[in-house]
Design an enzyme around this catalytic site. Sequence first.
Site, PDB file in Angstrom:
ATOM      1  CG  ASP A 151      -1.931   1.104   1.228  1.00 41.07           C
ATOM      2  OD1 ASP A 151      -2.973   0.935   0.216  1.00 41.07           O
ATOM      3  OD2 ASP A 151      -2.101   1.683   2.100  1.00 41.07           O
TER       4      ASP A 151
ATOM      5  CD  GLU B 136      -2.285   2.486  -3.611  1.00 44.07           C
ATOM      6  OE1 GLU B 136      -3.182   2.602  -3.876  1.00 44.07           O
ATOM      7  OE2 GLU B 136      -1.757   2.586  -2.370  1.00 44.07           O
TER       8      GLU B 136
HETATM    9  C1  NOJ Z   1      -4.568   2.831  -0.619  1.00 43.60           C
HETATM   10  C2  NOJ Z   1      -5.755   1.841  -0.626  1.00 43.60           C
HETATM   11  O1  NOJ Z   1      -5.816   1.372  -1.650  1.00 43.60           O
HETATM   12  C3  NOJ Z   1      -6.854   2.614  -0.095  1.00 43.60           C
HETATM   13  O2  NOJ Z   1      -8.125   1.971  -0.421  1.00 43.60           O
HETATM   14  C4  NOJ Z   1      -6.652   3.298   1.308  1.00 43.60           C
HETATM   15  O3  NOJ Z   1      -7.776   4.056   1.491  1.00 43.60           O
HETATM   16  C5  NOJ Z   1      -5.389   3.873   1.182  1.00 43.60           C
HETATM   17  N1  NOJ Z   1      -4.152   3.282   0.257  1.00 43.60           N
HETATM   18  C6  NOJ Z   1      -4.738   4.046   2.789  1.00 43.60           C
HETATM   19  O4  NOJ Z   1      -4.316   2.949   3.216  1.00 43.60           O
END
Ligand code: NOJ
Length: 552
Positions: free
Chosen positions: A218, A274
Amino acid sequence: MKRPWWEDAVFYQIYPRSFCDSTGNGIGDLDGIRAHLDHLSWLGVDALWLSPFYPSPMADFGYDVSDYCGVDPLFGTLEDFDRLLVDAHARNLRVIVDWVPNHTSDAHPWFLQSRSSRHNPKRDWYWWRDDRSDDEGGFGAPGSAGRRPNNWLAAFPGVGKSDFPPAWTWDQETGQWYLHLFLDHQPDLNCHHPEVQSAMAGVLRFWLDRGADGFRVDVVHAIGKDPRLADLPDDLAAIPMCALNDDPSTHPILARLRQLLDGCQPPARMMVGETVLPSVAQIVAYYGSPDGKELDLAFNFHPLRSPWSARSWTRRIDEAEELIGASGAWPTWVLSNHDTSRHRTRYGGSEARARAAAVMLLTLRGTPFLYAGEELGLEDAVVAPDRRVDPAWPGRDGCRAPLPWDAGPGHGWAGGPDAWLPWPPEADSGRTVVEEMDDPDSTLNLYRSLLRARRGSQALRAGSFTWAATDGDVLAYRRKQGRDVRFVAVNFSDSPSSLDLPPGPWEVELSSARAAADSRWDGPSPSGRIEVGPDEAVILRPARAAQLDRGR
Ligand code: NOJ
């Protein structure tokens, strides 16, 4: 050299709350996923990415983790996870889990300790700062807005608001601010701290030892921060910091954690990160360098934000080819996920466009990630104000609607019709897994055919990518590996378009159009041209190969 499995694989993202409820509480769970593994094998995906299922107060539906090494009772138990993994592996489905290293929940014991006093040994595990002094431009009462340590903004405007909130929350008890790039319930960890790094290594080891095949990381680009935590310049100050932070200090942190994966037995565990960054050039850096390997794959969300236009997609594909591919890294392709409107909704609700986009997704050079439900052609659910649950605005509830499995009143969910969010549109008129399985023309069967076509073609999985000349709102490309070759054409316009084919003869292997709308493709293309319908995409293969294939 043998290609790593994640370059050949098609991933399927499961948002556990929304996949299938096996207990009757209206919330999807691990056993609900396990019950449908045969379906996922039938569909033909290779790997599952499970969004967080860890213990959490659910302020951000699991992305606020209060125990990295457990399962929230809502989703089941660790034993359920182990069973899911065994059953998935038995079907040759790999499983990666979500790892959220940038922040914990404010209910995580680490934060509770850190918050308890300025002298707690875990104080520096998070980012605590004093009031901005008068000398630094601070003004007003202690703990007031004028004294925030910097001008950074957090993600998620509150309900009905358009402005992003500040990234700092004042802690009255200890008289300091803590940093959070997301909700105030998600304090940012100080990933520079050696103890945090070793705690995180322990988390990774925990899931690797249980047999997980890797991690989706993440907001990985946010974990290293310039410790000066300086103000952003005015021209960037309205953008939330989670979409900007790109500090070089992240790379060595990530490279160290990554070594852990490489030392694993059995080997071949992966990390996909991500990386929500302004440019593709910035994303590429997170694959690491020859001296320090980092991610195996990095998400590039620029195409996901692209409108339905050949021009825009050409630019996005060029970026991926030139910046990611040319650097020796392997691109990723995503059309939908749990944070964004589903691609059919983004493309004006047009199922034809959504289907044509799926052809692109599965034939571009790189690893495709599907988001559960896109294979049904789902649109976002319409969520009335009194059913909204997402803390973000305008909200991500629509794309998180529960997956309809069958035509019954509860659509295959144990609790009946009352799931945690409303059902997506058309769930009561045939847009369910069981009904689409029975319809050879359904979007579900299109995805299945696409996955089969991809599996059967080295060119589509691993081959080179070359543009073909086209006019207007059409794009076309060739994929080639050895003697295996495919030609793909995508028409983004609402009228038919005809284009030249390379020397043939060619035969259509697959079209995104429903068969009823497509009577042209019965045998080899008679001429050197092909007509592609409005919002249609086609995959062509050499006619001889097709005939041989049929003769088998
Ligand atoms: C990215 C995640 O995909 C999202 O759903 C989340 O709210 C944020 N990061 C915070 O962790």
